[in-house]
Write a protein that holds these residues in place. Sequence first.
Motif, PDB file in Angstrom:
ATOM      1  N   MET A  83       0.851  -1.108  -0.028  1.00 49.00           N
ATOM      2  CA  MET A  83      -0.020   0.140  -0.110  1.00 49.00           C
ATOM      3  C   MET A  83       0.864   1.194   0.103  1.00 49.00           C
ATOM      4  O   MET A  83       1.610   1.439   1.023  1.00 49.00           O
ATOM      5  N   LEU A  84       0.649   2.088  -1.018  1.00 50.32           N
ATOM      6  CA  LEU A  84       1.361   3.365  -1.032  1.00 50.32           C
ATOM      7  C   LEU A  84       0.445   4.347  -0.392  1.00 50.32           C
ATOM      8  O   LEU A  84      -0.661   4.665  -0.988  1.00 50.32           O
ATOM      9  N   VAL A  85       1.035   4.808   0.529  1.00 52.51           N
ATOM     10  CA  VAL A  85       0.225   5.802   1.337  1.00 52.51           C
ATOM     11  C   VAL A  85       0.469   7.349   0.779  1.00 52.51           C
ATOM     12  O   VAL A  85       1.983   7.573   0.939  1.00 52.51           O
ATOM     13  N   PHE A  86      -0.227   8.218   0.401  1.00 50.22           N
ATOM     14  CA  PHE A  86       0.317   9.499  -0.015  1.00 50.22           C
ATOM     15  C   PHE A  86      -0.665  10.589   0.675  1.00 50.22           C
ATOM     16  O   PHE A  86      -1.925  10.231   1.169  1.00 50.22           O
ATOM     17  N   LEU A 167      -2.313   4.880  10.000  1.00 50.67           N
ATOM     18  CA  LEU A 167      -1.662   4.688   8.805  1.00 50.67           C
ATOM     19  C   LEU A 167      -0.846   5.456   8.202  1.00 50.67           C
ATOM     20  O   LEU A 167       0.501   5.045   7.889  1.00 50.67           O
ATOM     21  N   ALA A 168      -1.013   6.876   8.529  1.00 49.01           N
ATOM     22  CA  ALA A 168       0.148   7.716   8.206  1.00 49.01           C
ATOM     23  C   ALA A 168       1.374   7.624   8.884  1.00 49.01           C
ATOM     24  O   ALA A 168       2.674   7.515   8.302  1.00 49.01           O
ATOM     25  N   ARG A 169       1.433   7.443  10.116  1.00 46.49           N
ATOM     26  CA  ARG A 169       2.377   7.110  11.216  1.00 46.49           C
ATOM     27  C   ARG A 169       3.098   5.878  10.664  1.00 46.49           C
ATOM     28  O   ARG A 169       4.468   5.974  10.455  1.00 46.49           O
ATOM     29  N   GLN A 170       2.179   5.000  10.390  1.00 45.74           N
ATOM     30  CA  GLN A 170       2.992   3.607   9.953  1.00 45.74           C
ATOM     31  C   GLN A 170       3.763   3.731   8.484  1.00 45.74           C
ATOM     32  O   GLN A 170       5.007   3.012   8.347  1.00 45.74           O
ATOM     33  N   GLY A 172       5.238   6.490   7.850  1.00 45.24           N
ATOM     34  CA  GLY A 172       6.280   7.683   7.776  1.00 45.24           C
ATOM     35  C   GLY A 172       5.949   9.068   7.339  1.00 45.24           C
ATOM     36  O   GLY A 172       6.790   9.882   6.989  1.00 45.24           O
ATOM     37  N   LEU A 173       4.497   9.201   7.231  1.00 43.98           N
ATOM     38  CA  LEU A 173       4.271  10.502   6.718  1.00 43.98           C
ATOM     39  C   LEU A 173       3.573  11.671   7.873  1.00 43.98           C
ATOM     40  O   LEU A 173       3.106  10.725   8.802  1.00 43.98           O
ATOM     41  N   ARG A 174       3.884  12.731   7.784  1.00 43.53           N
ATOM     42  CA  ARG A 174       3.204  13.697   8.752  1.00 43.53           C
ATOM     43  C   ARG A 174       1.853  13.727   8.696  1.00 43.53           C
ATOM     44  O   ARG A 174       1.254  14.177   7.708  1.00 43.53           O
ATOM     45  N   TYR A 175       1.398  13.373   9.799  1.00 43.08           N
ATOM     46  CA  TYR A 175      -0.260  13.494   9.890  1.00 43.08           C
ATOM     47  C   TYR A 175      -0.659  15.077  10.046  1.00 43.08           C
ATOM     48  O   TYR A 175      -1.653  15.484   9.606  1.00 43.08           O
ATOM     49  N   ASP A 176       0.072  15.660  10.775  1.00 39.27           N
ATOM     50  CA  ASP A 176      -0.178  17.269  11.072  1.00 39.27           C
ATOM     51  C   ASP A 176       1.021  18.211  10.508  1.00 39.27           C
ATOM     52  O   ASP A 176       2.069  17.604  10.940  1.00 39.27           O
ATOM     53  N   ASN A 177       0.752  18.796   9.559  1.00 43.30           N
ATOM     54  CA  ASN A 177       2.068  19.559   8.967  1.00 43.30           C
ATOM     55  C   ASN A 177       1.859  20.899   9.510  1.00 43.30           C
ATOM     56  O   ASN A 177       2.471  21.913   8.570  1.00 43.30           O
ATOM     57  N   GLY A 178       1.632  21.347  10.656  1.00 43.17           N
ATOM     58  CA  GLY A 178       1.575  22.770  11.067  1.00 43.17           C
ATOM     59  C   GLY A 178       0.179  23.404  11.349  1.00 43.17           C
ATOM     60  O   GLY A 178      -0.975  22.750  10.894  1.00 43.17           O
ATOM     61  N   ASP A 179       0.052  24.245  12.255  1.00 46.33           N
ATOM     62  CA  ASP A 179      -1.106  24.845  12.882  1.00 46.33           C
ATOM     63  C   ASP A 179      -2.111  25.302  11.570  1.00 46.33           C
ATOM     64  O   ASP A 179      -3.036  25.159  11.669  1.00 46.33           O
ATOM     65  N   LEU A 180      -1.562  26.008  10.423  1.00 44.37           N
ATOM     66  CA  LEU A 180      -2.332  26.574   9.659  1.00 44.37           C
ATOM     67  C   LEU A 180      -2.371  25.755   8.220  1.00 44.37           C
ATOM     68  O   LEU A 180      -2.345  26.192   7.131  1.00 44.37           O
ATOM     69  N   THR A 181      -2.521  24.587   8.375  1.00 46.17           N
ATOM     70  CA  THR A 181      -2.494  23.556   7.532  1.00 46.17           C
ATOM     71  C   THR A 181      -3.507  22.584   7.636  1.00 46.17           C
ATOM     72  O   THR A 181      -3.942  22.096   8.882  1.00 46.17           O
ATOM     73  N   ILE A 182      -3.978  21.900   6.565  1.00 44.84           N
ATOM     74  CA  ILE A 182      -4.668  20.454   6.662  1.00 44.84           C
ATOM     75  C   ILE A 182      -3.947  19.662   5.480  1.00 44.84           C
ATOM     76  O   ILE A 182      -3.778  19.963   4.582  1.00 44.84           O
TER      77      ILE A 182
END
Length: 191
Positions: A83-86, A167-170, A172-182
Amino acid sequence: MPSLSFVVEEGGTGMPTPFEAQLREAGVYEYGEVSPGDIEFTQEVRELCKANKCGLYGKTWACPPAVGTVEECRLRCLCYKTMLVFSGKYDIARPFDYKAMHSGMVDFRRVARNVGAAARDHWSDFLLLANEGCDTCEVCTYPDSPCRFPEKFHAALEGYGIYVFKLARQAGLRYDNGDLTITFFGALLHN
Ligand code: SF4
């Protein structure tokens, strides 16, 4: 452990390099890989879907109950090796900037469709999932007739019973990219 993440580790992924370039062109922010056997599929997330905060439960082929039970979703995913998570990252002007959050969500569906189109260059069989459901048609054909555009279709990650933050953590992706981002997430399962 994730085997790749293009933000921190370009190349050496074992994936076709042209596909990595296509992911960037598609608008993907980060990506990483997870083995489908390591993913947690839970009825708990499915119950959150049933609460229908997004308004799509029972409205499209991309959401429950049309996608089948959580176990059926799990078995469908296990047909693939990887599974490629993006992710897609969007700036917002202030906390709870719902307009920007909505437009980010709409744009991310476009990103997911771009990833699906790119995947067709490399794999004849794959499964595409993305945050929330499919908005390709103004009115979905569900449940009266088959999906109009199976080539553009992508089911909801949450509908499969997957906790997206886990899933994001598994992967290696950042789930939260900063306060003013989604940040929104999708997944491409392939062999
Ligand atoms: S492509 Fe159209 S018919 Fe198919 S699931 Fe999406 S909205 Fe429904």
